[in-house]
Design a protein around this motif. Sequence first.
Motif, PDB file in Angstrom:
ATOM      1  N   ASP A  42      -1.802  56.419-110.050  1.00 45.54           N
ATOM      2  CA  ASP A  42      -2.788  55.340-109.988  1.00 45.54           C
ATOM      3  C   ASP A  42      -3.884  55.627-108.960  1.00 45.54           C
ATOM      4  O   ASP A  42      -5.076  55.438-109.263  1.00 45.54           O
ATOM      5  CB  ASP A  42      -2.099  54.011-109.689  1.00 45.54           C
ATOM      6  N   PRO A  43      -3.551  56.069-107.727  1.00 42.90           N
ATOM      7  CA  PRO A  43      -4.633  56.369-106.770  1.00 42.90           C
ATOM      8  C   PRO A  43      -5.593  57.449-107.278  1.00 42.90           C
ATOM      9  O   PRO A  43      -6.797  57.366-107.029  1.00 42.90           O
ATOM     10  CB  PRO A  43      -3.879  56.839-105.521  1.00 42.90           C
ATOM     11  N   GLU A  44      -5.078  58.456-107.998  1.00 39.50           N
ATOM     12  CA  GLU A  44      -5.954  59.497-108.531  1.00 39.50           C
ATOM     13  C   GLU A  44      -6.902  58.927-109.581  1.00 39.50           C
ATOM     14  O   GLU A  44      -8.091  59.261-109.607  1.00 39.50           O
ATOM     15  CB  GLU A  44      -5.119  60.629-109.122  1.00 39.50           C
ATOM     16  N   ILE A  45      -6.381  58.049-110.432  1.00 38.42           N
ATOM     17  CA  ILE A  45      -7.230  57.441-111.458  1.00 38.42           C
ATOM     18  C   ILE A  45      -8.270  56.531-110.817  1.00 38.42           C
ATOM     19  O   ILE A  45      -9.448  56.507-111.212  1.00 38.42           O
ATOM     20  CB  ILE A  45      -6.376  56.657-112.471  1.00 38.42           C
ATOM     21  N   LEU A  46      -7.857  55.798-109.811  1.00 36.57           N
ATOM     22  CA  LEU A  46      -8.782  54.889-109.151  1.00 36.57           C
ATOM     23  C   LEU A  46      -9.914  55.654-108.462  1.00 36.57           C
ATOM     24  O   LEU A  46     -11.069  55.220-108.484  1.00 36.57           O
ATOM     25  CB  LEU A  46      -8.022  54.024-108.151  1.00 36.57           C
ATOM     26  N   MET A  47      -9.590  56.785-107.849  1.00 40.51           N
ATOM     27  CA  MET A  47     -10.637  57.592-107.231  1.00 40.51           C
ATOM     28  C   MET A  47     -11.569  58.171-108.292  1.00 40.51           C
ATOM     29  O   MET A  47     -12.786  58.268-108.097  1.00 40.51           O
ATOM     30  CB  MET A  47     -10.026  58.709-106.392  1.00 40.51           C
ATOM     31  N   PHE A  48     -11.010  58.553-109.454  1.00 37.42           N
ATOM     32  CA  PHE A  48     -11.823  59.065-110.551  1.00 37.42           C
ATOM     33  C   PHE A  48     -12.815  57.984-110.996  1.00 37.42           C
ATOM     34  O   PHE A  48     -14.016  58.248-111.198  1.00 37.42           O
ATOM     35  CB  PHE A  48     -10.926  59.461-111.726  1.00 37.42           C
ATOM     36  N   CYS A  49     -12.337  56.748-111.140  1.00 39.49           N
ATOM     37  CA  CYS A  49     -13.217  55.653-111.550  1.00 39.49           C
ATOM     38  C   CYS A  49     -14.312  55.411-110.510  1.00 39.49           C
ATOM     39  O   CYS A  49     -15.474  55.158-110.856  1.00 39.49           O
ATOM     40  CB  CYS A  49     -12.400  54.370-111.750  1.00 39.49           C
ATOM     41  N   THR A  50     -13.937  55.498-109.239  1.00 38.82           N
ATOM     42  CA  THR A  50     -14.909  55.312-108.167  1.00 38.82           C
ATOM     43  C   THR A  50     -15.997  56.374-108.228  1.00 38.82           C
ATOM     44  O   THR A  50     -17.191  56.085-108.086  1.00 38.82           O
ATOM     45  CB  THR A  50     -14.198  55.354-106.803  1.00 38.82           C
ATOM     46  N   THR A  51     -15.587  57.626-108.446  1.00 34.99           N
ATOM     47  CA  THR A  51     -16.553  58.724-108.535  1.00 34.99           C
ATOM     48  C   THR A  51     -17.477  58.544-109.734  1.00 34.99           C
ATOM     49  O   THR A  51     -18.698  58.730-109.627  1.00 34.99           O
ATOM     50  CB  THR A  51     -15.817  60.065-108.626  1.00 34.99           C
ATOM     51  N   LEU A  62     -13.260  49.858-100.741  1.00 31.58           N
ATOM     52  CA  LEU A  62     -12.292  50.564-101.572  1.00 31.58           C
ATOM     53  C   LEU A  62     -11.124  49.667-101.945  1.00 31.58           C
ATOM     54  O   LEU A  62     -10.625  49.708-103.076  1.00 31.58           O
ATOM     55  CB  LEU A  62     -11.785  51.819-100.848  1.00 31.58           C
ATOM     56  N   GLY A  63     -10.676  48.839-100.996  1.00 29.71           N
ATOM     57  CA  GLY A  63      -9.591  47.919-101.309  1.00 29.71           C
ATOM     58  C   GLY A  63      -9.965  46.948-102.409  1.00 29.71           C
ATOM     59  O   GLY A  63      -9.180  46.685-103.334  1.00 29.71           O
ATOM     60  N   GLU A  64     -11.188  46.442-102.357  1.00 32.16           N
ATOM     61  CA  GLU A  64     -11.668  45.511-103.380  1.00 32.16           C
ATOM     62  C   GLU A  64     -11.795  46.193-104.737  1.00 32.16           C
ATOM     63  O   GLU A  64     -11.358  45.669-105.766  1.00 32.16           O
ATOM     64  CB  GLU A  64     -13.011  44.956-102.927  1.00 32.16           C
ATOM     65  N   MET A  65     -12.399  47.372-104.734  1.00 31.29           N
ATOM     66  CA  MET A  65     -12.569  48.107-105.984  1.00 31.29           C
ATOM     67  C   MET A  65     -11.228  48.514-106.574  1.00 31.29           C
ATOM     68  O   MET A  65     -10.991  48.388-107.778  1.00 31.29           O
ATOM     69  CB  MET A  65     -13.422  49.353-105.742  1.00 31.29           C
ATOM     70  N   PHE A  66     -10.360  49.031-105.702  1.00 27.56           N
ATOM     71  CA  PHE A  66      -9.066  49.501-106.189  1.00 27.56           C
ATOM     72  C   PHE A  66      -8.241  48.344-106.749  1.00 27.56           C
ATOM     73  O   PHE A  66      -7.510  48.518-107.731  1.00 27.56           O
ATOM     74  CB  PHE A  66      -8.302  50.207-105.074  1.00 27.56           C
ATOM     75  N   ALA A  67      -8.337  47.160-106.142  1.00 27.33           N
ATOM     76  CA  ALA A  67      -7.619  46.007-106.669  1.00 27.33           C
ATOM     77  C   ALA A  67      -8.116  45.668-108.073  1.00 27.33           C
ATOM     78  O   ALA A  67      -7.318  45.378-108.983  1.00 27.33           O
ATOM     79  CB  ALA A  67      -7.787  44.816-105.728  1.00 27.33           C
ATOM     80  N   TYR A  68      -9.441  45.741-108.249  1.00 25.61           N
ATOM     81  CA  TYR A  68     -10.012  45.442-109.568  1.00 25.61           C
ATOM     82  C   TYR A  68      -9.542  46.460-110.598  1.00 25.61           C
ATOM     83  O   TYR A  68      -9.054  46.105-111.678  1.00 25.61           O
ATOM     84  CB  TYR A  68     -11.537  45.437-109.493  1.00 25.61           C
ATOM     85  N   PHE A  69      -9.695  47.747-110.265  1.00 28.83           N
ATOM     86  CA  PHE A  69      -9.352  48.775-111.236  1.00 28.83           C
ATOM     87  C   PHE A  69      -7.844  48.922-111.424  1.00 28.83           C
ATOM     88  O   PHE A  69      -7.396  49.387-112.473  1.00 28.83           O
ATOM     89  CB  PHE A  69      -9.970  50.117-110.830  1.00 28.83           C
ATOM     90  N   THR A  70      -7.042  48.528-110.441  1.00 30.89           N
ATOM     91  CA  THR A  70      -5.595  48.541-110.630  1.00 30.89           C
ATOM     92  C   THR A  70      -5.199  47.585-111.746  1.00 30.89           C
ATOM     93  O   THR A  70      -4.386  47.908-112.621  1.00 30.89           O
ATOM     94  CB  THR A  70      -4.883  48.161-109.322  1.00 30.89           C
TER      95      THR A  70
END
Length: 400
Positions: free
Chosen positions: A224-233, A186-194
């Motif tokens: 930002d965390p809500e958007i990042l979780m949306f992208c992950t889903t 999640l840290g890796e993905m969130f860094a990318y999508f951030t």
Amino acid sequence: MIRDFAPDDADFYLGDPYPALRRLRREDPVHWYEKAACWCITKHADVEHVSRSPQLFTSTQGILLGTGPENRPPGVPHSILEMDPPQHNRYRKLVIQAFAPRAVAALEPRIRAIARESLDAVPVGEPVDFVNAVSIPLPMYVIAEMLGVPREDWPEFRRWSDALVKAAGGRDVGTDSMRGEMLALLGEMFAYFTEHLADRRRTPREDLVSTLAWAEIDGDRLTDPEILMFCTTLLAAGNETTRNLISGGAFALMQHPDQKGALLANPGLIPNAVEEMLRWWPPLLSFTRHATSATSLRGKKIGEGDCVLLLYLAANRDEEVWGEDAERFDVRRDHSRRRHLSFGFGEHLCLGASLARLEARVMFEELLARLPECEPAGPLERFHSRLMNTIERMPVVFKA
């Protein structure tokens, strides 16, 4: 107690779960499974009832058997799958236009081009892994394009998606090592999508990340965390489920050559065949809900807080809906008035159902037109999961 019924054990699904599920539908369709402390729902009508009653059966306490709020890493927001109305409806509205039938239909030329590109690269006359060569590229590239991710970053998507699915439903879910892997991922993905998100806030484009970056819910912007979780889903749901559908559908056709013959003789049956593939090989095995208050189902008293396991693979073969031949794979089966539950039901009907159907239809149209002769070339390997009905490896040989 039904012998050999163990819905908390992936080995149950990797074997032949259907005799036990048939007996449950007949003898105890709302079955208390003591080991996992959950009510197991096997009838089509009951799965529908629970799915369309979020006021009685909530998604907010976790949707995977054996996991709940206590398993959530600190600071990680809920996904849309773990929301109830009205919050769920507000989030769904943010991206529903991108997945509406008309918008999805406009994607067909690009989807067909990606399918053809994938099939052009498939070797003929030698063993090849069907999953890697055919099932994975199409849904992965389509969702990547919808999120606005450049092509050079697409390989990362497969690694992230595979790891997400393993963390969600694999053998080691809930262990310290798996939680650590999930946090790192999640840290890796969130860094990318951030970084991706920051770019879209500066310069919006025609993609889903831009839509989420500028969207408002009741006057408030998503964090930002809500958007990042949306992208992950979207990444996991938009990739893995369609991959499972294509792999499972191809497996069904190899197991039933007469049904493949029917499609070759009449390609117009392919859209209906996709529905039968979804019914016969549901991409998701189950989801959970939790009772918000004491209630009852088929005379069973369900207590407040009780876990309820919706077994889609059982409901999809309910004889009351599909007849006594419900176990049979039949591409001509009438799906016009009967609904399989592989995309869920009610509030959580899969947002990307139209997209998955289109991707599968196009892939099988192209596959059967270009490479109709396909035979097994080794043992099929399945993912050890209580959640995903995933074929990890399916060696085949395509003939010219």
